[in-house]
Design a protein around this motif. Structure first.
Motif, mmCIF file in Angstrom:
data_model
loop_
_atom_site.group_PDB
_atom_site.id
_atom_site.type_symbol
_atom_site.label_atom_id
_atom_site.label_comp_id
_atom_site.label_asym_id
_atom_site.label_seq_id
_atom_site.Cartn_x
_atom_site.Cartn_y
_atom_site.Cartn_z
ATOM 1 N N ARG A 275 0.824 -1.215 0.000
ATOM 2 C CA ARG A 275 0.000 0.000 0.000
ATOM 3 C C ARG A 275 0.856 1.263 0.000
ATOM 4 O O ARG A 275 0.419 2.309 -0.481
ATOM 5 C CB ARG A 275 -0.950 -0.007 1.203
ATOM 6 N N LEU A 276 2.059 1.158 0.545
ATOM 7 C CA LEU A 276 2.969 2.303 0.537
ATOM 8 C C LEU A 276 3.783 2.397 -0.751
ATOM 9 O O LEU A 276 4.555 3.333 -0.925
ATOM 10 C CB LEU A 276 3.933 2.208 1.724
ATOM 11 N N LYS A 277 3.625 1.389 -1.638
ATOM 12 C CA LYS A 277 4.362 1.342 -2.917
ATOM 13 C C LYS A 277 5.871 1.306 -2.690
ATOM 14 O O LYS A 277 6.646 1.937 -3.426
ATOM 15 C CB LYS A 277 3.993 2.542 -3.797
ATOM 16 N N VAL A 278 6.287 0.550 -1.670
ATOM 17 C CA VAL A 278 7.705 0.377 -1.365
ATOM 18 C C VAL A 278 8.152 -0.978 -1.925
ATOM 19 O O VAL A 278 7.478 -1.981 -1.714
ATOM 20 C CB VAL A 278 7.943 0.413 0.165
ATOM 21 N N PRO A 279 9.273 -1.045 -2.658
ATOM 22 C CA PRO A 279 9.736 -2.329 -3.207
ATOM 23 C C PRO A 279 10.047 -3.327 -2.085
ATOM 24 O O PRO A 279 10.693 -2.983 -1.097
ATOM 25 C CB PRO A 279 11.016 -1.958 -3.973
ATOM 26 N N PHE A 280 9.606 -4.585 -2.262
ATOM 27 C CA PHE A 280 9.896 -5.609 -1.256
ATOM 28 C C PHE A 280 9.795 -6.990 -1.887
ATOM 29 O O PHE A 280 9.214 -7.169 -2.960
ATOM 30 C CB PHE A 280 8.922 -5.496 -0.073
ATOM 31 N N GLU A 281 10.414 -7.968 -1.195
ATOM 32 C CA GLU A 281 10.210 -9.356 -1.560
ATOM 33 C C GLU A 281 9.997 -10.181 -0.293
ATOM 34 O O GLU A 281 10.367 -9.754 0.809
ATOM 35 C CB GLU A 281 11.366 -9.911 -2.390
ATOM 36 N N VAL A 282 9.391 -11.366 -0.448
ATOM 37 C CA VAL A 282 9.068 -12.235 0.675
ATOM 38 C C VAL A 282 9.689 -13.605 0.422
ATOM 39 O O VAL A 282 9.448 -14.208 -0.627
ATOM 40 C CB VAL A 282 7.545 -12.382 0.867
ATOM 41 N N ILE A 283 10.485 -14.090 1.382
ATOM 42 C CA ILE A 283 11.183 -15.372 1.222
ATOM 43 C C ILE A 283 10.977 -16.219 2.471
ATOM 44 O O ILE A 283 11.281 -15.787 3.587
ATOM 45 C CB ILE A 283 12.697 -15.165 0.999
ATOM 46 N N GLY A 284 10.481 -17.440 2.303
ATOM 47 C CA GLY A 284 10.415 -18.412 3.378
ATOM 48 C C GLY A 284 11.642 -19.304 3.317
ATOM 49 O O GLY A 284 12.093 -19.668 2.230
#
Length: 442
Positions: A275-284
């Motif tokens: 929602r903040l339009k910040v680049p991110f990734e998610v890793i398990g």
């Protein structure tokens, strides 16, 4: 048995007396069981005859078995399933056994483990390799900080790209249930982080110049012959940051269903950053298979003596990559689930190698786990320090257990979402605005 039921919430006061049992760390039902079993355990430890120790231990194990529920026992059996061992490793172990090498090595290891034979009902007690492997798994300490050398078995070495798994699509209704549960807290965190962003990008006037915008509070200085009474507009600072969300998928996350809290926290973070339009990734992260089972298959028995060697390849489930849109793939996050083992220092370095390719100036890793690394925790502490010196900001989010306090300078122990919101804002405010902004009110 105590591990399955869950031990520990907050440290209690140390009881008086040399023989007093420190049960303040345990859940009430665990503490009651320990008090009841303490005399038996004490007799088993003080016995000078192996036969007596074995007999008393049988009574303790029977008490533990009666203490556990059928659900606990079924879950334990499922976790000890070694079906994740690659076929080629099993084949090598079988060939080794056919040649007689495994039996010889097993005999030597057993001799090291026992200084005298253990007997039951007049017969020697023999343990199979599988039973010893299980013993090694359950005998592993929760938190070890001894500075042991870290090793990786050659069969467990893989390049980063071969450790990546793309999770399947999850059920939308499961995802929506998590979001609805956290909806109000998501809104609160978005609003507070927007305030941080606005503060970072706020247009300011500063300086002491002979032209520009008149700084009226400084007019009195003209009577002293000082005429630099103007300040000028500064260009707003751009928020130049990206995030990696690392989530622990090790088997210990199954205890007390901690993985559900980790899943909820990860979805919470992801929704806010999107929602903040910040680049991110998610890793398990976890390993491909059980460390204890792999150690046994490779002839490293008993497994607990080889805790400082990684025997299984790493595995990284990329739930969302930096270059993926979140909306089409967000339901993958409901597949966050306990799997095998974790070597947090190596998973952090995997995330670091991906982060350094990004152009953003500020890079932040939020790692959500129960803080119980496999092997020696000193390697993880050292890695966190190295990443800090390289400019990577690491925030450890502990789920239920407070182990993260011993590892990460920036840490949060999560028991409920409102607390997560408050603590995360405090840390990110300091990291993004600097220590000077820490004391300002909203």
């Amino acid at each position: 048995g105590l591990y399955l039921r869950g031990a520990g919430r907050e440290p209690g006061a140390a009881p008086a007396g040399a023989d007093a049992l420190r049960t303040g760390w345990f859940e009430p039902d665990i503490a009651a069981f320990l008090r009841e079993a303490a005399p038996l355990i004490g007799r088993a430890c003080q016995s000078e005859r192996a036969r007596d120790t074995f007999r008393i231990a049988g009574e303790v194990y029977e008490a533990v078995r009666n203490f556990l529920t059928e659900e606990d026992m079924a879950q334990a059996a499922q976790e000890l399933n070694a079906s994740g061992i690659p076929e080629e490793i099993l084949k090598k172990a079988q060939e080794k056994g056919a040649e007689g090498e495994q039996e010889e090595e097993m005999e030597l290891k057993t001799q090291e483990l026992q200084s005298e034979p253990i007997e039951a009902e007049g017969e020697p007690l023999e343990l199979t390799p599988e039973e010893l492997a299980k013993l090694g798994h359950w005998a592993s300490p929760w938190f070890e900080l001894e500075g042991h050398k870290k090793e990786v078995h050659p069969t467990a070495e893989l390049p980063d790209e071969r450790t990546i798994v793309i999770p399947p699509e999850g059920k939308p209704e499961e995802y929506q249930a998590v979001v609805q549960n956290a909806a109000s807290q998501i809104k609160v965190l978005v609003w507070k982080l927007m305030q941080i962003i606005h503060e970072r990008t706020y247009t300011r006037y500063s300086g002491a110049h002979r032209s520009g915008k008149l700084n009226t509070p400084k007019l009195w200085k003209q009577r002293l012959g000082k005429y630099r009474l103007f300040h000028r507009r500064e260009s707003p600072e751009r928020l130049d940051v990206c995030f990696t969300l690392l989530v622990d998928e090790s088997g210990s996350m199954n205890r007390e269903s901690k993985y559900l809290a980790a899943r909820e926290a990860t979805i919470f973070f992801a929704e806010v950053l999107d929602r903040l339009k910040v680049p991110f990734e998610v890793i398990g992260y976890s390993t491909e298979s059980s460390e204890a089972a792999m150690a046994a298959a490779l002839g490293h028995i008993p497994a607990f003596k080889f805790r400082h060697m990684r025997h299984s390849p790493l595995q990284h489930r990329v739930y969302k990559a930096f270059d993926e849109d979140f909306l089409p793939i967000k339901h993958r996050l409901v597949n966050i689930y306990p799997r095998f083992n974790n070597w947090d220092e190596e998973h952090l370095l995997f995330a670091y190698r991906r982060l350094v390719r990004r152009s953003e100036r500020e890079k932040i890793i939020i790692i959500t786990s129960d803080g119980q690394p496999n092997g020696d925790a000193s390697h993880l502490i050292e890695t966190v320090g190295r990443l800090g010196k390289l400019g990577i900001r690491v925030v450890g989010v502990g789920v239920v257990d407070p182990f993260v306090e011993q590892i990460y300078p920036n840490h949060i122990v999560v028991r409920h979402l409102p607390q997560l919101t408050e603590e995360l804002v405090r840390i990110l405010r300091r990291e993004l605005l600097g220590r000077a902004g820490e004391g300002r009110a909203w």
